[in-house]
Design an enzyme around this catalytic site. Structure first.
Site, PDB file in Angstrom:
ATOM      1  NE  ARG A  62      39.922 -31.163   6.304  1.00 37.70           N
ATOM      2  CZ  ARG A  62      38.610 -31.181   6.123  1.00 37.70           C
ATOM      3  NH1 ARG A  62      38.046 -32.228   5.535  1.00 37.70           N
ATOM      4  NH2 ARG A  62      37.847 -30.205   6.536  1.00 37.70           N
ATOM      5  CG  ASP A 105      27.005 -27.739   3.250  1.00 38.27           C
ATOM      6  OD1 ASP A 105      25.953 -27.935   2.621  1.00 38.27           O
ATOM      7  OD2 ASP A 105      27.326 -28.403   4.246  1.00 38.27           O
TER       8      ASP A 105
END
Length: 449
Positions: free
Chosen positions: A236, A138
């Site tokens: 992450r 996005d």
């Protein structure tokens, strides 16, 4: 896939697990992945890899390769097919390093740095193009929208149709578009939608603080959701599991934030909150803030200023904190596995507001486990409504008033308060009052049918 008898300089090498078998794998400086498979074999990142995701201890390379149908004479080229490669690095540190090096190479083939896509479209001769396609998550799409709206000819530029092919970690916009017609969030489906050329309007929210503006097409979060989204970045290497892991951490060490939210309800939602008058513009104060945390404010004399709305005469309502979470959404999905706002529409002129104030930890855990299917909005502890305009006045934590929070817009740090999690991202705004208004159907996006 190419076959080669020569290996160049190596960036990283490891003994990884593929389909239960331990095998050497090397990332070469020329952008190839090499491993032995019969004879030496390689995968060219620039030509054949469209992205990757970390999934727990595994790394999945999303690839498009040539398929050879039967015995192909004359060495003719085959048709392109998806053929993902999944491998498990030998250690947590190796996993982190593989993700870092793969990301560096893939990013070098796309945008060169943060906000590069925004800079590209700001100087683009749009008369030469029929549309802009983002092969990304996005973030790149958001940069493109901001770049188009900060042009002098923004009113023409924003009519440029936009397409998104899911190649990131979140893919909320692609998921929302494809799920609206029952299609899977897959590259082939997104590409087909763009090729067909059908379009739909998309609302754009303008976030303002003083002279600073940010144009949002996805979401804004403050409190629990923002903390999970931004602070989990340090995990992450865990892939998608980082969100689940850090959600548990934050729920069992729950934070509450002082503050106020003001909103103009959509028809049918007038009973939410208490009646109040327009609370005024942002002071844009920066006292008691670390100046390195906020990007210098540049006066945006050119470009789109936001929808022409007389906000002072609207029917404002107020809800006072403390809050656990405040979440504002423009489309249904925040990520491929997060249906944040099941009733959100692409161009209804409203944002969907999800508020959690007082909620015990176990019901909150149950509520968050329903986010993947939108069931969280049915919880008695969740307030879910639609708004036309919104003002956030964030405050400190209830448990430690020397510390403040994070405001997250479209997956980026919009504002960072004192004592909050520090990361490389520079905040665009101060941790202070900000205003959001919606322009119905301002942008155009390619959509499946």
């Amino acid at each position: 896939m190419d076959r080669s008898d020569e290996r160049g300089p190596t960036i990283i090498s490891d003994r990884v697990v593929v389909n239960g078998t331990v095998t050497p794998l090397a990332l070469l400086s020329d952008g190839r992945l090499w491993w032995p498979e019969g004879s030496q074999r390689s995968l060219t990142i620039e030509k054949e890899v469209i992205g990757f995701v970390a999934d727990g201890p595994n790394i999945k390379l999303k690839t498009v390769v040539e398929a050879r149908d039967g015995c192909c004479a004359c060495g003719s080229r085959g048709r392109l097919v998806r053929n993902d490669v999944v491998f498990r690095p030998s250690s947590e540190e190796s996993h982190r390093l593989w993700c870092q090096k793969l990301r560096e190479i893939i990013d070098s083939l796309e945008t060169e740095h943060q906000l590069h896509a925004k800079q590209v479209v700001q100087s683009l001769d749009i008369s030469k193009y029929d549309g802009i396609v983002c092969v990304s998550g996005d973030g790149i799409l958001v940069e493109v929208v901001n770049g188009l709206l900060q042009r002098e000819d923004w009113d023409t530029a924003i009519k440029m149709p936009l397409g998104v092919v899911p190649a990131g970690t979140g893919n909320g916009m692609a998921k929302s578009l494809l799920d609206s017609v029952g299609d899977p969030c897959a590259v082939a489906n997104a590409v087909l939608a763009i090729i067909r050329g059908h379009k739909r309007s998309l609302d754009v929210a303008t976030i303002t603080q003083g002279e600073t503006r940010f144009f949002s097409i996805l979401m804004l979060a403050w409190g629990l959701v923002a903390d999970i989204d931004i602070e989990s970045e340090k995990y992450r290497w865990m892939g998608s599991a980082r969100i689940d892991f850090y959600s548990l951490t934050r729920i069992f060490q729950l934070r509450h934030y002082f503050g106020c939210i003001y909103f103009v309800p959509a028809p049918g939602f007038e009973a939410y909150g208490d009646s109040t008058s327009y609370p005024g513009n942002s002071t844009n104060k920066v006292s008691n803030r670390d100046p390195i945390d906020v990007e210098p404010v540049r006066l945006q004399r050119l470009g789109y200023k936001g929808p022409e709305i007389n906000v002072e005469n609207l029917n404002w309502r107020v809800v006072n904190g403390p809050f656990i979470s405040v979440w504002l959404h423009n489309v249904p999905w925040g990520a491929e596995n997060t249906m944040a706002a099941p009733d959100a529409k692409f161009s209804d002129g409203y944002l969907d507001l999800i508020i959690v104030r007082n909620c015990p930890k176990l019901p909150l855990l149950s509520m968050m486990s329903e986010v993947n299917n939108g069931g969280h909005v049915k919880s008695p502890y969740c307030m879910y409504l639609k708004v036309k305009a919104f003002i956030l006045e964030p405050g400190p934590r209830l448990e430690d008033q020397e510390k403040e929070g994070i405001i997250d817009a479209d997956g980026e740090v919009l504002a960072r308060g004192k004592g909050s999690y520090q990361c490389e991202q520079k905040a665009l705004m101060a941790y202070d009052k900000l205003q959001i208004t919606v322009d119905q159907g301002l942008a155009t996006i390619f959509t499946p049918i």
